[in-house]
Design a protein around this motif. Structure first.
Motif, mmCIF file in Angstrom:
data_model
loop_
_atom_site.group_PDB
_atom_site.id
_atom_site.type_symbol
_atom_site.label_atom_id
_atom_site.label_comp_id
_atom_site.label_asym_id
_atom_site.label_seq_id
_atom_site.Cartn_x
_atom_site.Cartn_y
_atom_site.Cartn_z
ATOM 1 N N ALA A 124 3.203 2.392 2.741
ATOM 2 C CA ALA A 124 2.538 3.694 2.698
ATOM 3 C C ALA A 124 2.734 4.551 3.945
ATOM 4 C CB ALA A 124 1.038 3.485 2.448
ATOM 5 N N VAL A 125 3.031 3.951 5.090
ATOM 6 C CA VAL A 125 3.217 4.764 6.300
ATOM 7 C C VAL A 125 4.698 5.109 6.468
ATOM 8 C CG1 VAL A 125 2.898 4.913 8.801
ATOM 9 C CG2 VAL A 125 1.210 3.676 7.403
ATOM 10 N N TRP A 126 5.555 4.107 6.401
ATOM 11 C CA TRP A 126 6.988 4.346 6.604
ATOM 12 C C TRP A 126 7.740 4.609 5.291
ATOM 13 C CZ3 TRP A 126 7.219 -0.873 9.661
ATOM 14 C CH2 TRP A 126 6.600 -0.697 10.903
ATOM 15 N N GLY A 127 7.190 4.157 4.156
ATOM 16 C CA GLY A 127 7.873 4.340 2.865
ATOM 17 C C GLY A 127 9.207 3.618 2.780
ATOM 18 N N VAL A 128 9.240 2.364 3.301
ATOM 19 C CA VAL A 128 10.510 1.629 3.330
ATOM 20 C C VAL A 128 10.448 0.340 2.505
ATOM 21 C CG1 VAL A 128 11.170 2.607 5.555
ATOM 22 C CG2 VAL A 128 9.928 0.425 5.499
ATOM 23 N N GLY A 129 9.439 0.232 1.632
ATOM 24 C CA GLY A 129 9.351 -0.989 0.830
ATOM 25 C C GLY A 129 8.263 -0.860 -0.213
#
Ligand code: UDP
Length: 463
Positions: A391-396
């Motif tokens: 949710a913070v980086w949107g990388v997984g």
């Protein structure tokens, strides 16, 4: 104050469980090389004999870092119950007396009092010992900056949660804490453990005291880089005397002789090279966690159904028919190994996704490799790391429903490998990867912070 002694002695207190002591030793070895120009520096590395045996097995060339064994607190002949908290509790009961005793022995043997105390951040008592002696205390936090901040804000968060009858089983977000808008109260489970939880009260107590004592440290060292989470890093700087971002360790602490994790005894890298770019999924749940058999079976079936090649670092035990099925599946498309050179695996261009428990080292290594994550967190800071990834980086992605089912994993693989969403995750993690490399390149933030650390170690006493 200029150092009046030509020889310095630095003690290091390691936490001998999970992936704690290894990174601390990598740091100490890098530091020992960096400070050598300032004169002779002796490091005494205090851990249990079990931990020291694995860490110092291939130690040629690092004579100035000497291992010292502290009592692990296990009564003679005691059989462990299998509960992973048990050895930790026995060890904590023996601390800090075990460290004080061996510190005295190290000082006597090396003929000089300590000049500085480096410790795992868990050991709040190292701050007291350093304080008594008037020497700097340098704790290393081996997990991520976000969980560190939560420990520093524990009392404040508890005050807020006290108004919320739902406790930690609650999907509300932490809006009251800057940088935590995307984090849910339920994600704090494992970090903000309360005394009612099943966790050990000794561990709860240690973490709470740690949060209260770290602001007194000369500097707190973190295996991270500023730009991975600038808002959190800035907030930490307001809470601590000094924050030094000296990671990612896989890029910055390269001086160890080849330790086990980097050896490719099982031929993983050659196997990966037979595959196309971003076509393989790598699976590992770290050094502590073993998922329950039904989840392992679900993951194996999902990999079979999706038809995606996989490399699986597998140390679990399954009953006969499941084990056979897993081996059959892997003989078609996959490779099962008892240990993989994970850092190199995640840097390999063939790896397109990482099914992980979200331990901090794994998350950071995936960032350095630019590989999107499929997250199945279990305990400690893993849920918090998962939410940060998702949710913070949107990388997984989080595995649907929080536990691995065949459908949930197939869906997660589809999102990461086939959907546009996966392409966007790849782009976003490529940006983080670039920032990680910029941090450690010449003139990046790492060299400034590491030089600060070298200055503290070589110049000041009692600061
Ligand atoms: N690791 C590895 N090969 C494996 C499994 C794990 O090299 O097959 C390493 C991984 O690179 C990472 C560490 O073990 O550095 C696991 O640390 P993490 O913080 O992710 O999880 P923990 O083991 O503390 O649960």
């Amino acid at each position: 104050n200029p150092n009046p002694h030509p020889i310095r002695h630095i003690a290091v207190f390691a936490f001998p469980f999970g992936s704690h002591a290894g990174p601390l030793l990598s740091l100490v070895r890098s530091l020992s090389v960096a400070v050598a120009v300032a004169g002779e520096v002796k490091f005494s590395f205090l851990s249990t004999s079990r931990s020291n045996k694995t860490l110092f097995s291939s130690d040629e060339g690092f004579d100035n870092v000497r291992p010292y064994d502290v009592d692990d607190g296990w009564p003679e002949g005691h059989a462990l119950s299998g509960n992973p908290v048990e050895p930790v509790e026995m060890f904590l009961r023996a601390a800090p007396g075990n460290f004080r005793k061996i510190l005295g022995k190290a000082e006597q043997e090396r003929g000089i009092k300590i000049w500085c105390l480096v410790s795992d951040a868990f050991f709040w008592f190292a701050g007291e010992i350093a304080g008594e002696r008037g020497v700097p205390w340098l704790p290393l936090w081996t997990a991520g900056p976000r969980s560190l901040l939560l420990h520093l804000e524990t009392d404040e968060i508890r005050r807020h949660l006290g108004e919320d009858q739902g406790g930690l089983c609650n999907d509300k977000t932490l809006d009251f804490l800057p940088g935590f808008k995307a984090i849910r109260i339920s994600d704090l489970e494992g970090v903000l453990i309360t005394s009612q939880d099943s966790e050990s009260s000794l561990v709860v107590d240690m973490l709470h005291k740690m949060g209260l004592n770290l602001p007194k440290a000369t500097a707190v060292l973190v295996n991270s880089f500023h730009k991975i989470d600038p808002e959190i890093s800035n907030h930490l700087k307001t809470k601590l005397k000094k924050l030094l971002n000296i990671g990612p360790f896989t890029l910055t602490m390269k001086l160890s002789p080849q330790p086990k994790p980097f050896l490719d005894e099982n031929g993983c890298l050659d196997w990966l090279s037979e595959h196309e770019t971003a076509s393989v999924v790598y699976v590992s749940f770290g050094s502590v966690v073993t998922p329950p058999p039904h989840e392992i079976a679900a993951l194996a079936e999902a990999l079979e159904e999706a038809g995606i090649p996989f490399l699986w670092s597998f140390r679990g035990k399954l009953e006969g028919f499941r084990e056979e099925k897993l081996c059959n599946i892997s003989s078609l498309k996959g490779k099962l190994v008892p240990w993989a050179p994970q850092v190199e695996v995640l840097k390999h261009s063939s790896v397109g996704a990482f099914v992980t428990h979200c331990g901090w080292n794994s998350v950071l290594e995936s960032v350095v490799g630019g590989v999107p994550l499929i997250c199945r967190p279990f305990f400690a800071d893993q849920r918090l790391n998962m939410r940060t990834v998702e949710a913070v980086w949107g990388v997984g992605v989080e595995v649907d429903g929080g536990v691995m089912t065949k459908e949930g994993i197939v869906e997660a693989l589809r999102r990461v490998f086939l959907d546009n969403e996966g392409k966007e995750m790849r782009e976003r993690i490529a940006v983080l990867k670039k920032l990680a490399h910029e941090a450690v390149d010449a003139g990046g933030s790492y060299s400034e912070d590491f030089n600060d650390l070298v200055k503290i170690v070589t110049q000041s006493v009692g600061s």
